[in-house]
Structures are given as structure tokens and as C-alpha cells.
Write a protein that holds these residues in place. Structure first.
Motif, PDB file in Angstrom:
ATOM      1  N   SER A 164       0.821  -1.216   0.000  1.00 53.26           N
ATOM      2  CA  SER A 164       0.000   0.000   0.000  1.00 53.26           C
ATOM      3  C   SER A 164       0.851   1.261   0.000  1.00 53.26           C
ATOM      4  CB  SER A 164      -0.922   0.022   1.219  1.00 53.26           C
ATOM      5  OG  SER A 164      -1.874  -0.992   1.139  1.00 53.26           O
ATOM      6  N   ARG A 165       1.914   1.242   0.783  1.00 53.84           N
ATOM      7  CA  ARG A 165       2.796   2.413   0.831  1.00 53.84           C
ATOM      8  C   ARG A 165       3.453   2.655  -0.517  1.00 53.84           C
ATOM      9  NH1 ARG A 165       7.517   4.673   1.048  1.00 53.84           N
ATOM     10  NH2 ARG A 165       7.985   6.308   2.524  1.00 53.84           N
ATOM     11  N   VAL A 166       3.933   1.590  -1.150  1.00 52.50           N
ATOM     12  CA  VAL A 166       4.553   1.735  -2.463  1.00 52.50           C
ATOM     13  C   VAL A 166       3.517   2.223  -3.482  1.00 52.50           C
ATOM     14  CG1 VAL A 166       5.668   0.491  -4.366  1.00 52.50           C
ATOM     15  CG2 VAL A 166       6.388   0.060  -2.005  1.00 52.50           C
ATOM     16  N   LYS A 167       2.307   1.686  -3.412  1.00 50.96           N
ATOM     17  CA  LYS A 167       1.255   2.107  -4.337  1.00 50.96           C
ATOM     18  C   LYS A 167       0.939   3.591  -4.145  1.00 50.96           C
ATOM     19  CE  LYS A 167      -3.213   0.981  -6.228  1.00 50.96           C
ATOM     20  NZ  LYS A 167      -4.271  -0.010  -6.305  1.00 50.96           N
ATOM     21  N   ARG A 168       0.899   4.041  -2.899  1.00 58.98           N
ATOM     22  CA  ARG A 168       0.646   5.457  -2.619  1.00 58.98           C
ATOM     23  C   ARG A 168       1.753   6.317  -3.238  1.00 58.98           C
ATOM     24  NH1 ARG A 168      -0.334   4.870   2.323  1.00 58.98           N
ATOM     25  NH2 ARG A 168       1.724   5.262   3.165  1.00 58.98           N
ATOM     26  N   CYS A 169       2.998   5.860  -3.133  1.00 63.43           N
ATOM     27  CA  CYS A 169       4.110   6.595  -3.745  1.00 63.43           C
ATOM     28  C   CYS A 169       3.997   6.608  -5.264  1.00 63.43           C
ATOM     29  CB  CYS A 169       5.451   6.002  -3.327  1.00 63.43           C
ATOM     30  SG  CYS A 169       5.867   6.311  -1.604  1.00 63.43           S
ATOM     31  N   LEU A 170       3.586   5.489  -5.842  1.00 66.74           N
ATOM     32  CA  LEU A 170       3.404   5.438  -7.294  1.00 66.74           C
ATOM     33  C   LEU A 170       2.320   6.421  -7.738  1.00 66.74           C
ATOM     34  CD1 LEU A 170       3.587   1.601  -8.008  1.00 66.74           C
ATOM     35  CD2 LEU A 170       5.184   3.334  -8.835  1.00 66.74           C
ATOM     36  N   ASN A 171       1.258   6.508  -6.958  1.00 66.08           N
ATOM     37  CA  ASN A 171       0.125   7.357  -7.341  1.00 66.08           C
ATOM     38  C   ASN A 171       0.305   8.829  -6.973  1.00 66.08           C
ATOM     39  OD1 ASN A 171      -1.288   5.186  -8.422  1.00 66.08           O
ATOM     40  ND2 ASN A 171      -2.293   4.717  -6.488  1.00 66.08           N
ATOM     41  N   TYR A 172       0.937   9.095  -5.840  1.00 62.21           N
ATOM     42  CA  TYR A 172       0.975  10.465  -5.328  1.00 62.21           C
ATOM     43  C   TYR A 172       2.373  10.954  -4.983  1.00 62.21           C
ATOM     44  CZ  TYR A 172      -3.926   9.267  -4.758  1.00 62.21           C
ATOM     45  OH  TYR A 172      -5.203   8.852  -4.989  1.00 62.21           O
ATOM     46  N   GLY A 173       3.383  10.167  -5.301  1.00 64.61           N
ATOM     47  CA  GLY A 173       4.749  10.515  -4.923  1.00 64.61           C
ATOM     48  C   GLY A 173       5.447  11.368  -5.960  1.00 64.61           C
ATOM     49  N   ASN A 174       6.734  11.232  -6.033  1.00 67.91           N
ATOM     50  CA  ASN A 174       7.594  12.059  -6.881  1.00 67.91           C
ATOM     51  C   ASN A 174       7.887  11.438  -8.246  1.00 67.91           C
ATOM     52  OD1 ASN A 174       8.114  14.108  -4.818  1.00 67.91           O
ATOM     53  ND2 ASN A 174       9.155  12.438  -3.757  1.00 67.91           N
ATOM     54  N   ASP A 175       7.228  10.344  -8.576  1.00 69.88           N
ATOM     55  CA  ASP A 175       7.375   9.641  -9.859  1.00 69.88           C
ATOM     56  C   ASP A 175       8.760   9.021 -10.053  1.00 69.88           C
ATOM     57  OD1 ASP A 175       4.720  10.231 -10.634  1.00 69.88           O
ATOM     58  OD2 ASP A 175       5.342  12.197 -11.367  1.00 69.88           O
ATOM     59  N   THR A 176       9.511   8.850  -8.981  1.00 70.26           N
ATOM     60  CA  THR A 176      10.858   8.308  -9.142  1.00 70.26           C
ATOM     61  C   THR A 176      10.879   6.791  -9.311  1.00 70.26           C
ATOM     62  OG1 THR A 176      11.169   8.332  -6.756  1.00 70.26           O
ATOM     63  CG2 THR A 176      12.018  10.220  -8.005  1.00 70.26           C
ATOM     64  N   TYR A 177       9.902   6.078  -8.726  1.00 67.49           N
ATOM     65  CA  TYR A 177       9.837   4.642  -9.009  1.00 67.49           C
ATOM     66  C   TYR A 177       9.696   4.435 -10.507  1.00 67.49           C
ATOM     67  CZ  TYR A 177       9.172   2.745  -4.219  1.00 67.49           C
ATOM     68  OH  TYR A 177       9.330   2.336  -2.913  1.00 67.49           O
ATOM     69  N   ALA A 178       8.766   5.135 -11.128  1.00 72.05           N
ATOM     70  CA  ALA A 178       8.535   5.000 -12.569  1.00 72.05           C
ATOM     71  C   ALA A 178       9.787   5.383 -13.353  1.00 72.05           C
ATOM     72  CB  ALA A 178       7.342   5.851 -13.002  1.00 72.05           C
ATOM     73  N   MET A 179      10.426   6.475 -12.968  1.00 72.57           N
ATOM     74  CA  MET A 179      11.619   6.940 -13.654  1.00 72.57           C
ATOM     75  C   MET A 179      12.735   5.893 -13.595  1.00 72.57           C
ATOM     76  SD  MET A 179      14.039  10.178 -12.631  1.00 72.57           S
ATOM     77  CE  MET A 179      14.510   9.373 -11.100  1.00 72.57           C
ATOM     78  N   VAL A 180      12.998   5.391 -12.393  1.00 74.60           N
ATOM     79  CA  VAL A 180      14.088   4.428 -12.209  1.00 74.60           C
ATOM     80  C   VAL A 180      13.773   3.108 -12.915  1.00 74.60           C
ATOM     81  CG1 VAL A 180      15.268   3.028 -10.474  1.00 74.60           C
ATOM     82  CG2 VAL A 180      14.951   5.466 -10.093  1.00 74.60           C
ATOM     83  N   LEU A 181      12.551   2.628 -12.766  1.00 75.38           N
ATOM     84  CA  LEU A 181      12.193   1.365 -13.417  1.00 75.38           C
ATOM     85  C   LEU A 181      12.270   1.484 -14.937  1.00 75.38           C
ATOM     86  CD1 LEU A 181       9.285   0.283 -11.068  1.00 75.38           C
ATOM     87  CD2 LEU A 181      11.478  -0.904 -11.354  1.00 75.38           C
ATOM     88  N   GLU A 182      11.890   2.617 -15.474  1.00 68.68           N
ATOM     89  CA  GLU A 182      11.998   2.833 -16.922  1.00 68.68           C
ATOM     90  C   GLU A 182      13.456   2.835 -17.355  1.00 68.68           C
ATOM     91  OE1 GLU A 182      10.985   3.104 -20.767  1.00 68.68           O
ATOM     92  OE2 GLU A 182       9.607   2.765 -19.108  1.00 68.68           O
ATOM     93  N   ARG A 183      14.305   3.486 -16.584  1.00 67.91           N
ATOM     94  CA  ARG A 183      15.738   3.520 -16.920  1.00 67.91           C
ATOM     95  C   ARG A 183      16.358   2.137 -16.842  1.00 67.91           C
ATOM     96  NH1 ARG A 183      17.620   9.014 -13.708  1.00 67.91           N
ATOM     97  NH2 ARG A 183      16.524  10.456 -15.099  1.00 67.91           N
ATOM     98  N   VAL A 184      16.013   1.380 -15.826  1.00 67.17           N
ATOM     99  CA  VAL A 184      16.536   0.017 -15.688  1.00 67.17           C
ATOM    100  C   VAL A 184      16.051  -0.836 -16.852  1.00 67.17           C
ATOM    101  CG1 VAL A 184      16.421  -2.083 -14.290  1.00 67.17           C
ATOM    102  CG2 VAL A 184      16.833   0.124 -13.193  1.00 67.17           C
ATOM    103  N   HIS A 185      14.784  -0.698 -17.201  1.00 62.66           N
ATOM    104  CA  HIS A 185      14.205  -1.462 -18.317  1.00 62.66           C
ATOM    105  C   HIS A 185      14.913  -1.107 -19.630  1.00 62.66           C
ATOM    106  CE1 HIS A 185      11.223  -3.591 -20.661  1.00 62.66           C
ATOM    107  NE2 HIS A 185      11.036  -2.500 -21.391  1.00 62.66           N
TER     108      HIS A 185
END
Length: 105
Positions: free
Chosen positions: A74-95
Motif C-alpha cells: 500500500s505504501r509503495v502504491k501510494r508513492c506510485l500514485n501520489y509521490g515524486n514519480d521516481t519509481y517510474a523513472m528508475v524502473l523505466e531507466r533500468v528497463h
């Protein structure tokens, strides 16, 4: 950002230290010295939870595959939805680096 409350010389030093790492081997060695095994596992687990959430996996599947608690998911999901978008950024770069066949070592 929540982390702004911690901003200062020590956190700046930590960020600079991470940015100074040259390859995956240096990162492994640095985190081995810096963190406990449980802390490292927790960080890696959260990133995997984020990856799985972005792929549309259910909480049950994520919990089963990663061992993460529903609170962590839930905490990670909250960050994905309302955070700084860094999970998405990092995962895209790794991919992208995985797709290009880049060896980060």
C-alpha cells in the motif's frame, strides 16, 4: 516532499555518495557496508513491489512472490500514485538499459 524535513549536510553527503558509485559492484560493496542485510532486502523488495504494481499485479500475487506485507504494498502504491514519480523513472531507466544490453558494471 517528505524528505525535505531531513535535508541537510548528512543527507546531501549520502546522496553524493550514491551518485559517486561507478558500477554495480561498487554499489553492492557500498550498500553492504552502509546497510544491514534486512535494510537492503527491504529496499530491493519495495522496488520489486513497484515494478509488479506497475505491471498490474494483484496485492495477493505481489505478497506471495515478494513476501511484502500489504502495508508495504500500500505504501509503495501510494508513492506510485501520489509521490515524486521516481519509481517510474528508475524502473523505466533500468528497463531501457536491460533492453539495450548495457552492462552497468
Amino acid at each position: 516532499m517528505q524528505i525535505d524535513k531531513l535535508r541537510g549536510k548528512e543527507l546531501d553527503q549520502l546522496c553524493e555518495a550514491v551518485l559517486s558509485l561507478k558500477d554495480k559492484d561498487e554499489a553492492y560493496r557500498f550498500f553492504d557496508d552502509l546497510c544491514t542485510i534486512n535494510e537492503i532486502q527491504s529496499l530491493a523488495q519495495r522496488l520489486e513491489v513497484a515494478r509488479m504494481l506497475r505491471e498490474g499485479n494483484t496485492y495477493h500475487k505481489i505478497e506471495t512472490q515478494t513476501g511484502a506485507s500489504t502495508a508495504t504494498i500500500s505504501r509503495v502504491k501510494r508513492c506510485l500514485n501520489y509521490g515524486n514519480d521516481t519509481y517510474a523513472m528508475v524502473l523505466e531507466r533500468v528497463h531501457q538499459s536491460d533492453d539495450s544490453g548495457e552492462d552497468k558494471e
